[in-house]
Design a protein around this motif. Structure first.
Motif, mmCIF file in Angstrom:
data_model
loop_
_atom_site.group_PDB
_atom_site.id
_atom_site.type_symbol
_atom_site.label_atom_id
_atom_site.label_comp_id
_atom_site.label_asym_id
_atom_site.label_seq_id
_atom_site.Cartn_x
_atom_site.Cartn_y
_atom_site.Cartn_z
ATOM 1 N N ASN A 62 -11.646 2.590 3.530
ATOM 2 C CA ASN A 62 -10.538 1.664 3.313
ATOM 3 C C ASN A 62 -10.719 0.881 2.014
ATOM 4 O O ASN A 62 -9.834 0.814 1.202
ATOM 5 C CB ASN A 62 -10.407 0.718 4.494
ATOM 6 C CG ASN A 62 -9.031 0.125 4.589
ATOM 7 O OD1 ASN A 62 -8.069 0.858 4.750
ATOM 8 N ND2 ASN A 62 -8.920 -1.170 4.467
ATOM 9 N N THR A 66 0.813 -1.222 0.000
ATOM 10 C CA THR A 66 0.000 0.000 0.000
ATOM 11 C C THR A 66 0.845 1.269 0.000
ATOM 12 O O THR A 66 0.403 2.308 -0.483
ATOM 13 C CB THR A 66 -0.955 0.033 1.205
ATOM 14 O OG1 THR A 66 -0.205 -0.129 2.409
ATOM 15 C CG2 THR A 66 -2.002 -1.066 1.105
ATOM 16 N N ARG A 124 -5.922 -0.212 0.122
ATOM 17 C CA ARG A 124 -6.445 1.014 0.727
ATOM 18 C C ARG A 124 -7.100 1.857 -0.354
ATOM 19 O O ARG A 124 -6.612 1.918 -1.488
ATOM 20 C CB ARG A 124 -5.337 1.854 1.358
ATOM 21 C CG ARG A 124 -4.743 1.282 2.612
ATOM 22 C CD ARG A 124 -3.866 2.309 3.288
ATOM 23 N NE ARG A 124 -2.839 2.820 2.386
ATOM 24 C CZ ARG A 124 -1.985 3.795 2.700
ATOM 25 N NH1 ARG A 124 -2.048 4.371 3.878
ATOM 26 N NH2 ARG A 124 -1.073 4.187 1.848
ATOM 27 N N THR A 145 -2.626 1.004 -3.080
ATOM 28 C CA THR A 145 -3.496 2.082 -2.634
ATOM 29 C C THR A 145 -4.093 2.744 -3.866
ATOM 30 O O THR A 145 -3.394 2.973 -4.856
ATOM 31 C CB THR A 145 -2.709 3.122 -1.809
ATOM 32 O OG1 THR A 145 -2.275 2.518 -0.583
ATOM 33 C CG2 THR A 145 -3.564 4.335 -1.479
#
Length: 184
Positions: free
Chosen positions: A143, A61, A114, A91
């Protein structure tokens, strides 16, 4: 997997979006789409559909960031009619809408993913929400957000929490559609 699929590697650089679009379009069952480290600036949705056993992975992430701040399309990654899809180690930031949309799919695993927004509505009084429909001040609800259209009640969806525990999603239909919130 045992299918001996191929790895579509996308590295940070001037051809990153073209390479990603090709990989999402041309990948076949058992393939892996792997993003290298870096920030990938994308201005359109990465879409794939009607496939089995696809893995979409980054390097972590903090290492692999898909940045959709300049995107003209609402979703970051959009997957539909999939059976066996794993998304992990990345992410996704600043999508206009859902960072990750999964519809009519089964056996979906999200691991170490994420979704974040870096800014809030710049002028709340103007009636225009310039960031996605989620509140960036409440990161726990950001999230991972997935939207399932039709088959969601029959879908099997799990995520792995920060402690390595596999959990199923909590569902919320309050937004007019089905959304899935893994609460960490």
């Amino acid at each position: 997997s045992g299918g001996g699929g191929i790895v579509w590697r996308i590295d940070d650089g001037p051809n990153e979006q073209a390479e990603a679009l090709v990989a999402f379009f041309a990948s076949n069952s058992g393939d892996t789409i792997e993003f290298g480290p870096g920030v990938f600036q994308l201005n359109t949705t990465l879409v794939t559909a009607h496939k089995e056993g696809i893995t979409i992975t980054g390097q972590g992430t903090a290492e692999t960031i898909l940045d959709f701040l300049g995107s003209f399309a609402p979703e970051g990654i959009s997957l539909s009619h999939m059976d066996g899809i794993t998304i992990e180690d990345m992410t996704i930031i600043d999508t206009p809408g859902f960072s990750l949309k999964v519809s009519d799919s089964n056996h979906v695993v999200l691991r170490n993913v994420r979704a974040m927004w870096s800014s809030k509505d710049t002028n709340p009084s103007d009636g225009v929400d310039d960031r996605g429909g989620m509140d960036p001040l409440i990161p726990s609800t950001l999230n991972v957000t997935c939207d399932h259209a039709l088959s969601f009640p029959n879908a099997t969806a799990t995520y792995v929490d920060a402690n390595g525990v596999t959990r199923t999603y909590q569902t919320d239909s309050g937004n007019g559609g089905y959304a899935i919130y893994p609460v960490l």
